[in-house]
Design a protein around this motif. Structure first.
Motif, PDB file in Angstrom:
ATOM      1  N   HIS A   2      15.926 -16.369  28.881  1.00  0.00           N
ATOM      2  CA  HIS A   2      16.441 -15.601  30.010  1.00  0.00           C
ATOM      3  C   HIS A   2      15.307 -15.049  30.876  1.00  0.00           C
ATOM      4  O   HIS A   2      14.213 -14.742  30.417  1.00  0.00           O
ATOM      5  CB  HIS A   2      17.322 -14.463  29.508  1.00  0.00           C
ATOM      6  N   GLU A  46      24.063 -13.356  34.396  1.00  0.00           N
ATOM      7  CA  GLU A  46      23.361 -12.689  33.303  1.00  0.00           C
ATOM      8  C   GLU A  46      23.198 -11.200  33.596  1.00  0.00           C
ATOM      9  O   GLU A  46      23.440 -10.344  32.724  1.00  0.00           O
ATOM     10  CB  GLU A  46      21.996 -13.339  33.097  1.00  0.00           C
ATOM     11  N   VAL A  85      24.139 -24.842  36.014  1.00  0.00           N
ATOM     12  CA  VAL A  85      24.435 -23.963  37.146  1.00  0.00           C
ATOM     13  C   VAL A  85      23.126 -23.587  37.835  1.00  0.00           C
ATOM     14  O   VAL A  85      22.087 -23.426  37.180  1.00  0.00           O
ATOM     15  CB  VAL A  85      25.175 -22.699  36.633  1.00  0.00           C
ATOM     16  N   LEU A 114      26.351 -23.761  31.475  1.00  0.00           N
ATOM     17  CA  LEU A 114      25.599 -22.807  32.290  1.00  0.00           C
ATOM     18  C   LEU A 114      24.187 -23.300  32.600  1.00  0.00           C
ATOM     19  O   LEU A 114      23.581 -22.852  33.584  1.00  0.00           O
ATOM     20  CB  LEU A 114      25.525 -21.444  31.586  1.00  0.00           C
ATOM     21  N   GLN A 115      23.683 -24.209  31.779  1.00  0.00           N
ATOM     22  CA  GLN A 115      22.345 -24.741  32.055  1.00  0.00           C
ATOM     23  C   GLN A 115      22.342 -25.635  33.288  1.00  0.00           C
ATOM     24  O   GLN A 115      21.271 -25.916  33.851  1.00  0.00           O
ATOM     25  CB  GLN A 115      21.823 -25.511  30.833  1.00  0.00           C
ATOM     26  N   PHE A 165      22.220 -17.544  27.600  1.00  0.00           N
ATOM     27  CA  PHE A 165      21.065 -17.444  28.501  1.00  0.00           C
ATOM     28  C   PHE A 165      19.753 -17.554  27.730  1.00  0.00           C
ATOM     29  O   PHE A 165      18.919 -16.644  27.763  1.00  0.00           O
ATOM     30  CB  PHE A 165      21.111 -16.111  29.268  1.00  0.00           C
ATOM     31  N   ARG A 193      23.120 -18.298  37.845  1.00  0.00           N
ATOM     32  CA  ARG A 193      23.023 -17.997  36.411  1.00  0.00           C
ATOM     33  C   ARG A 193      22.383 -16.630  36.185  1.00  0.00           C
ATOM     34  O   ARG A 193      22.829 -15.854  35.319  1.00  0.00           O
ATOM     35  CB  ARG A 193      22.231 -19.093  35.704  1.00  0.00           C
ATOM     36  N   THR A 194      21.355 -16.317  36.954  1.00  0.00           N
ATOM     37  CA  THR A 194      20.702 -15.014  36.819  1.00  0.00           C
ATOM     38  C   THR A 194      21.648 -13.881  37.220  1.00  0.00           C
ATOM     39  O   THR A 194      21.662 -12.813  36.599  1.00  0.00           O
ATOM     40  CB  THR A 194      19.427 -14.965  37.674  1.00  0.00           C
ATOM     41  N   THR A 229      32.151 -16.647  36.200  1.00  0.00           N
ATOM     42  CA  THR A 229      31.722 -17.630  35.194  1.00  0.00           C
ATOM     43  C   THR A 229      32.695 -18.801  35.135  1.00  0.00           C
ATOM     44  O   THR A 229      32.274 -19.971  35.098  1.00  0.00           O
ATOM     45  CB  THR A 229      31.629 -16.955  33.813  1.00  0.00           C
ATOM     46  N   ALA A 246      31.734 -22.657  35.929  1.00  0.00           N
ATOM     47  CA  ALA A 246      31.592 -23.492  34.724  1.00  0.00           C
ATOM     48  C   ALA A 246      32.904 -24.103  34.269  1.00  0.00           C
ATOM     49  O   ALA A 246      32.894 -25.027  33.440  1.00  0.00           O
ATOM     50  CB  ALA A 246      30.991 -22.668  33.579  1.00  0.00           C
TER      51      ALA A 246
END
Length: 560
Positions: free
Chosen positions: A271, A213, A204, A201-202, A268, A209-210, A185, A189
């Protein structure tokens, strides 16, 4: 008011340091300051919850270092409620443990063991609820891990060491995975602060990102005992002393649920793993409750129902709507209290009758009517009988599922209803076997030692009978075994070994009043959620709105 935010973490840690300085002396003073500090933490938690409800999230940057450099602690509605419920529960469990003669016998150790470890556990829980970044969330988990291993293995019996070792190995694996997720992370970020990550993170790539998560969800699912990552729990928790089992089962798994709530809503939003969460929720409900149906030991029954009812909370997180998040928060608060209460009652039954094996119990409704009431009320609450708080939480979740209207949502609505009915069946089974039917022959257990360090391994009872009384080998002066495996009475004045720091724990029909009082207050606390159902639902819906909006949290931390 912001200056109060760090105190639920700092107070228990400072008092722990004081206790280590005092050492194994001033026993009454040690008990007093433990109760005083947990009482103070409860008052602070209530103040933070009320302030967060009236004025929005409160934040503090320790050392006045702004993110991403400094340590940020944040108290919003969700963390305030979790702090309040957990503080109340930990205070009651401490009172219960004092009555059991657990904490007040730790002078046998080189330094007091139970009090410092318990206060460190409370500090770790508070740190987790208030953490404003991934690193301090990890630190909170590790503080809890260190304290929980001490508490799980307290007494040093082989059974507890085995169970504690399994718990630590699983926890260390999740900790390593958590560290890898934190490193990844930060790499993508440039920060681990929740408020900053909410925006960064939006940007990335969706695949990265998934992956982040999924890694974080795996870590938190292990902590929360979500199926299929829950196999460690039924064998780890029931071996510990009753107060330890109660606070672990009622509280520590909800720390994982809280972390899922926080990260899924803040980091997230929208998600992609919602369907996977709902599958895990349904599997947890089904496997957990079927496991409970198959058990004949009360502690294991409750351990499997714990796994099952975690599914309700994951259900709400997976739907990710205002109603479902609000219902999940209600259910978390309800379940912390009710599950802790049921394990405290199990401890009372074990203290009175020498066992929690249902096939060896009976007649408690007649011989111990107060104990019957203390079990019946939270058992019906867990089953979700109207108008108790379990029903309120389940109704909110099922309504949210109906409103969502998807295939998974309907499947979970049906699974929730079936799990609730099977929970009622399990609780009725426990009631019929332990309370309603006549006591089986030979059920008297007055003066039986519950725990003996020499009776953990198979065959120890036979070895003990001819071993003599030397070294606390689990025998009395008459040559009779006195361990939990033998179930034989303890002759007056006999010296026996024990599973709790060298002190024997024997059954008694006259239960210590602090144990009964603490359990009674816990039952009343669970009922208060029913009486205050309207305000509680309003509060949790406001908390859900705040979580999904994200802006109040981000502005409180970043000041914009």
């Amino acid at each position: 008011m912001n200056a109060l935010v760090p105190l639920p973490v700092l107070l228990p840690l400072c008092v722990t340091g004081l206790k280590l300085v005092i050492g194994p002396r001033l026993h009454r003073f040690q008990r007093f300051i433990s109760l005083a500090v947990l009482g103070a933490v409860l008052v602070l938690s209530v103040l933070l919850m009320v302030a967060a409800d009236r004025h929005g999230p409160l934040s503090v940057h320790l050392g006045d270092f702004a993110p991403p450099v400094g340590i940020t602690l944040v108290a919003d509605r969700l963390s305030g409620l979790m702090l309040t419920v957990s503080s109340a529960v930990t205070l009651l469990v401490l009172v219960y443990s004092l009555g059991q003669g657990m904490a007040d016998r730790d002078d046998q150790a080189p330094v007091g063991v139970f009090h410092p470890a318990y206060l460190i556990l409370v500090a770790g829980v508070s740190c987790t609820f208030l953490a404003g970044d991934l690193v301090n969330l990890y630190v909170g988990f590790e503080i809890m891990l260190v304290a929980s291993f001490v508490l799980l293995t307290i007494g040093g019996t082989a059974t507890r060491i085995r169970a504690g070792s399994t718990y630590v190995i699983i926890s260390l694996f999740s900790s390593v995975l958590f560290l890898v997720a934190i490193a990844m992370t930060y790499a993508v970020a440039g920060t681990v602060n929740f408020a900053q990550l909410a925006g960064r993170l939006q940007e990335v790539p969706i695949g990265v990102r998934t992956l982040l998560e999924a890694m974080l969800l795996t870590v938190f699912a292990i902590k929360a005992a979500v199926f299929p990552l829950a196999a460690w729990l039924p064998d780890s928790y029931p071996t510990a002393p009753a107060p330890v089992t109660a606070v672990f089962a009622g509280l520590l798994t909800k720390v994982g649920v809280y972390s899922m709530l926080r990260t899924q809503t803040l980091l997230f939003p929208g998600h992609r793993l919602g369907d996977l969460l709902m599958l895990a929720a349904l599997a947890s409900m089904a496997v957990g409750i079927l496991g409970a149906v198959a058990q004949t030991d009360l502690k294991r029954v409750l351990s499997f129902t714990l796994i099952s009812h975690i599914g309700y909370m994951v259900f709400g997180i997976g739907l990710a709507g205002r109603g479902s998040i609000g219902g999940a928060i209600v259910y978390v608060a309800h379940h912390i209290t009710v599950q802790t209460t049921l394990f405290l009652v199990a401890g009372l039954i074990e203290r009175r009758d020498g066992t929690t094996e249902l096939t060896r119990l009976g007649g408690l409704a007649k011989s111990a009517p107060l104990l019957a009431v203390l079990f019946f009320v939270p058992a019906m609450n867990l089953a979700g009988i109207p108008p108790l708080s379990g029903f309120i939480g389940k109704l909110g979740l099922m309504r949210a599922g109906v409103d969502a209207g998807s295939g998974w949502a309907w499947a979970l609505v049906a699974g929730s209803a079936a799990t609730s009915l099977l929970t009622l069946y399990v609780m009725a089974k426990v009631w019929n076997l332990a309370f309603w039917r006549d006591a089986p022959p030979g059920a008297e257990a007055e003066g039986v030692v519950l725990e003996s360090a020499e009776d953990d391994e198979p065959g120890d009872d036979e070895d003990a009978e001819g071993a003599g009384a030397a070294g606390g080998g689990g025998t009395s002066g008459s040559g009779k075994a006195t361990g939990s495996g033998s179930g034989l009475p303890v002759p007056a004045g006999a010296v026996v070994s024990a599973g709790f720091l060298g002190q024997s724990i024997t059954t008694t029909k006259r239960l210590p009043w602090p144990m009964l009082a603490a359990t009674g207050v816990a039952v009343a606390l669970g009922l208060s959620y029913t009486v205050l159902g309207g305000p509680l639902t309003t509060f949790t819906q406001a908390a859900a709105t705040e979580l999904l909006a994200r802006t109040p949290y981000i502005e409180a931390v970043l000041g914009r």
